[in-house]
Design a protein around this motif. Structure first.
Motif: not given
Lengths: 349, 693
Positions: B234-246, B255-258
């Motif tokens: 999550m970033y600033s109130g939004e989900a930005v990326e979701t998926g399996s751990i792998k 880009p935020y996750t990265q």
């Protein structure tokens, strides 16, 4: 627990000594003594006669010695005639053979002196008056504590609600009204011909013989109202704080109903702070009764204190102050011990 | 009450939006949030503070308080919409079907109620069972969470338990009614690493045993990797990326996750050759969010006119299992491009000894009972501390709470005086000079950066004034103008705009406050700076920037940095030498490489294995320490670590229980306080292995 008690009691005794000395010093200042001499020996006596009266009655020795005599740790003063026989002394009653008199007579020996106004033993006067005030205080506590806790808890459990606002307004206004105002207003409304209600009696003099709802309700209400405001404010603040605590959220999210959250989870934690305040109210009550007892002419401890001060009755005034000091210190001790039992974190840590 | 059978997803959140309403405006806290938790699945919710992850959790519980409201979307629990339920229905679900575990165990337990009562309450409310049955159930669950002597625990009050034990009780409370969904809100943040590892282990095992689905909220990517199957960033109130751990860890598509992964110190990062990359800028305030992509202003791939044009929906990533990302340019960015080598620096040479501790001891006398007085006990906060620190060196001091690292800092600063032993600062003895009697020069040359920047700045003084005040105390500058000039230079040094001099601390973010703290510490040209957990209160993306700043100032000023921390990842990244402390003793001292590779001290080994690492390639050996750290008031006889050591049986004759081990030198500069024989030490295997790709 025992060392704690011993420590507390010894500091208590030390405090009592200091406080009584202050009172003793203030009541035994030269102008007071002069007034005493004049009221005892005649108001038109000369300064030399005052001095000699003071000397004959043991008021000439240094202050600290006389404090010791009053306490009963220094032998009482004696005066002898020209050939050396003791004729009078602190411990010698009128008509008593000086040889049989005790050497020490003070508070510690149970000799509280004689009131110069009531011409009676101070201990006896205080005993009677304190019982009367005790009865008054008891009824004040019985009305005040449950009412104020209930108001505080109801107001604090939902901070900012309409119930909270109205109860808070009520408690702030009662806390802001001193007894001499509320007493007069209550008398005017309920016991005078202004409104014609006359439900209660404006004087509690008859309550000294037998208490009835009619003669005792107004003095009790007058004192209680003020206390209700204070304790309710404190309870509300404490309750409101507890209701925002995380463990209350835990309870709520466990599925506990709101009533049970308040009763089972919040109440005990919220009562810790008001308990101390209630205990602090005892000394305040002793104080507060001065006004109310005078207003309702109920001859209790407060009334006695006022008349002793007004009449320069030194021994009685000292006796009253000793009692007051001990009431303050003992209620504080009880409050500390009670606190430990309410708060498990202190109990076993 | 019977729980209805249901075999769809346990929790389905669809397009959830939550706002808080203040008098001024509506503040959206969560926007367009969707996620699904399948039975038995553990879903991680990751993000920095203020990103709305806890709000999501409270929304699931429908406990948003008076100001919070769900303004859109649905939350379906076992197919029933929670958002439209009445209080009555919610109460039935809370605690029985959905249970929550909180961040601060001490605050979450009622201090005036016995543990047993608090546990028994749950089945008594929801299933109407008798007291006896509830007690038996409580006993069983307390045994399940591996607490010793359950009957005694049920009879105690919360404050009589340690933090780890309290958290186990909170977990037990959540499991009393065998819920279908468990929400864990930063359950281990308040705990020590070794205790955290044990609690995480427990949660994983119990989740498997009871078949519970979990929503695991954390800011720690390493922990999420250990506990969860899937995650949502999550970033600033939004989900930005979701998926399996792998997928998210290895093939991130946002880009935020990265950027997040690049800013945390993973094994292999190095302060000189491979420095961390901090995310530029600051987290946007909820009412100052930019148009379009919230991450836009801080993003390297930002494209004006496109990324800030309008709301961005989630895009599924082709070929992955339920992997979504909120990025327009997902197909255009080359996600495998190697990190553009940020500026690398030369390793600064290490100079002469500036600080020397010799056999330092600090004992406290405390009365055994706070209220009732009684006999006094001696707390041995520091025992025989000996080490040297060189100019320009970073010496990390590592250990869990109660190990004596803060006491040591206090003695060095002069807030306490030593009981015995020596502290030599430039060959002057300072161990028994309290700070009031130290010369200005000594005071200004030994300074401290504190853990919590939120409490260490005076809230009613401007930033500039506070720095000038420090300069005045340190006797810097001859006139007010000179000091003002110097203050501006210090702001430059910590990379804050000069305009900040006029600001009040409340107008600053956590990272900026910490920079002011650093500027203040360096105001008098400090030669030794004690940094007490300087970044642990900050968000991950800010941590890297503050750490880098400290390193840079150190390189320029050749400062000796004593870096106190419990976070081994950051210690490995920035320190030259490491000192491991346990219960007042130094148990291991050596260069970073020596300490992080076998042979270890058994405590170091456990500590290393306990640290969660956010890298799927790392294989860790799990060593779970039993029990809690013994109290410093009542330390065990012999070796301080013997009560929890797994190697104890390897030492013949019960020596560990009788004698404090000597400080042995294993290699040049590598010392260990342990009775283990050389052969046993040599047989130790590395705890962390990086698997070949």
């Amino acid at each position: 627990m025992l060392p704690f008690l011993l420590k507390r009691i010894s500091t208590m005794i030390l405090t009592a000594l200091c406080l009584t000395f202050v009172v003793f010093y203030l009541t035994n200042l030269p102008p007071n003594l002069e007034k005493l001499a004049k009221s005892e020996a005649g108001s038109r006596i000369t300064d030399d006669e005052v001095a000699s009266w003071l000397e004959r009655n043991g008021y000439a020795s240094p202050m600290i010695l006389r404090y010791g005599e009053w306490l009963g740790v220094v032998p009482g003063w004696t005066t002898a005639d020209a050939d050396g026989t003791v004729v009078a002394g602190r411990c010698i009653e009128k008509g008593q053979d000086p040889a049989t008199a005790a050497r020490f007579c003070g508070i510690l020996q149970g000799d509280w002196g004689v009131s110069s106004v009531f011409k009676d033993d101070v201990s006896k006067i205080i005993g009677v008056r304190l019982t009367l005030t005790g009865i008054l205080m008891f009824w004040v506590m019985v009305t005040m504590v449950p009412v104020s806790l209930l108001i505080g808890i109801l107001a604090g459990m939902r901070e900012g609600s309409r119930l909270d606002r109205s109860l808070s307004t009520f408690s702030i206004s009662t806390a802001a009204t001193p007894e001499y105002v509320s007493g007069v207003i209550l008398i005017a409304i309920f016991a005078s011909s202004i409104t014609g209600l006359k439900w209660f009696k404006g004087s509690a003099a008859s309550a000294m013989d037998g208490i009835t709802f009619e003669n005792f309700f107004l003095p009790v209400l007058t004192i209680a109202l003020y206390g209700v405001g204070q304790v309710a404010r404190m309870t509300r603040a404490s309750m409101a704080e507890v209701m925002t605590a995380q463990y209350i959220r835990t309870a709520r999210l466990k599925g506990v109903s709101f009533a049970n959250v308040v009763i089972k989870h919040a109440l005990r934690n919220a009562l810790i702070a008001p308990f101390t305040v209630i205990m602090l109210l005892f000394p305040w009550l002793l104080n507060g009764v001065v006004i109310v007892e005078t207003l309702f002419s109920y001859k209790g401890f407060g009334w006695t204190l006022v008349s002793a001060a007004g009449n320069n009755d030194i021994e009685l005034l000292l006796g009253c102050s000793v009692v007051a000091v001990f009431v303050v210190l003992i209620t504080q001790l009880i409050s500390d011990i009670g606190y430990v039992f309410l708060n498990p974190r202190i109990r076993i840590s | 009450m019977s729980k209805p059978d249901y075999d769809g997803p346990i929790l389905e959140i669809e397009n959830l939006s939550i706002s808080f309403f203040t008098r001024l405006r509506e503040i959206p806290a969560v926007m367009d949030f969707s996620c699904t938790v399948q039975p038995g699945e553990a879903m991680g919710l990751v993000g920095e503070s203020g990103c709305g992850k806890s709000t999501v959790a409270l929304a699931v519980m429908r406990d948003l308080g008076k100001n919070g409201r769900i303004v859109g979307g649905t939350i379906k629990f076992k197919g029933r919409d929670l958002t439209t339920m009445s209080e009555e229905e919610l109460r039935e679900i809370r605690g029985s079907e959905i249970a929550m575990i909180y961040q601060e165990p001490m605050a979450s337990l009622n201090p005036a109620m016995k543990i047993g009562q608090q546990l028994m309450e749950v089945p008594m409310i929801h299933e109407g069972v008798s007291k006896e049955e509830a007690y038996d159930r409580a006993l069983e669950v307390v045994t399940d969470v591996r607490l010793p002597d359950p009957e005694r625990i049920l009879k105690s009050y919360p404050h009589q338990l340690s933090g780890g034990q309290q958290q186990r009780i909170v977990i037990a409370m959540a499991l009393m009614s065998k819920p279908a969904l468990l929400i864990l809100d930063e359950p281990t943040t308040a705990l020590d690493v070794t205790v955290e590892a044990a609690v995480v282990d427990l949660v994983k095992d119990l989740g498997k045993k009871y078949g519970t689905s979990m929503l695991f909220i954390s800011h720690n990517l390493g922990l999420v990797l250990e506990v969860c199957n899937r995650l949502c960033v999550m970033y600033s109130g939004e989900a930005v990326e979701t998926g399996s751990i792998k997928d998210v860890f290895d093939k991130m598509q946002h880009p935020y996750t990265q950027a997040l992964f690049r800013s945390i110190p993973l094994p292999g990062a190095d302060k000189n050759a491979r420095p961390l990359v901090a995310i530029p800028g600051n987290f946007p305030l909820p009412h100052e969010r930019p148009n379009g992509c919230n991450f836009g202003p801080r993003c390297d791939y930002f494209q004006a006119g496109r990324c800030d044009a309008g709301d961005i929906p989630m895009f599924p990533v082709e070929g992955h299992d339920r992997h979504d990302t909120r990025c327009l340019k997902v197909a255009e960015i080359d996600w495998n491009a190697p990190l553009v080598a940020a500026k690398t620096t030369e390793k600064a040479p290490i100079g002469d000894v500036v600080l020397k501790m010799d056999d330092l001891r600090k004992y406290y006398e405390v009365s055994a009972n706070a209220l009732f007085g009684g006999s006094t006990k001696v707390v041995k906060a520091n025992e025989t501390l000996s080490f040297e620190a060189h100019e320009g060196e970073t010496l990390a001091i590592v250990g869990e709470s109660g190990c004596g690292k803060s006491t040591f800092a206090k003695v060095l600063m002069g807030l306490e005086t030593a009981t015995s032993g020596q502290i030599l600062l430039h060959n002057h003895e300072i161990q028994s000079t309290p700070i009031q009697e130290r010369s200005t020069e000594t005071v200004s040359s030994v300074q401290m950066v504190f853990q919590n920047p939120f409490d260490t700045l005076n809230p009613s003084m401007t930033v500039g004034r506070q720095i000038i005040r420090a300069l005045e105390i340190f006797g810097q500058g001859n006139s007010d103008e000179e000091r003002h000039e110097r203050m501006l230079e210090l702001l430059d040094l910590v990379k804050l705009p000069r305009a900040f001099a006029e600001r009040m601390p409340r107008q600053l973010s956590g990272g900026q406050k910490q920079r002011v703290g650093i500027a203040r510490a360096f105001a008098g040209g400090a030669k030794i700076v004690v940094a007490d957990e300087p970044v642990s209160a900050l968000d991950v993306s800010v941590q890297a920037a503050v750490t880098d700043l400290l390193m840079e100032i150190q390189r320029e000023n050749r400062t000796t940095l004593l870096f106190i921390s419990h976070d081994l990842s950051i210690v490995r990244y920035l320190s030259d030498r490491v000192m491991v402390m346990y219960l007042g003793h130094v148990v291991e001292l050596g260069s970073t490489d020596q300490v992080f590779a076998p042979p270890y001290h058994p405590y170091t080994e456990a500590l290393l294995s306990a640290v969660p690492i956010a890298d799927t390639h790392v294989e860790k050996k799990r060593i779970v320490l039993e029990g809690d750290i013994p109290s410093a008031m009542n330390p065990p006889p012999g070796c301080p670590f013997q009560t929890r050591c797994r190697w104890k049986s390897k030492v013949p004759g019960g020596l560990c229980e009788k004698e404090v081990p000597p400080f042995r030198t294993l290699a040049a500069g590598h010392q260990v306080k342990c009775h283990l024989s050389d052969e046993e030490l040599a047989s130790m295997e590395p705890v962390i292995k990086i698997a070949a790709e």
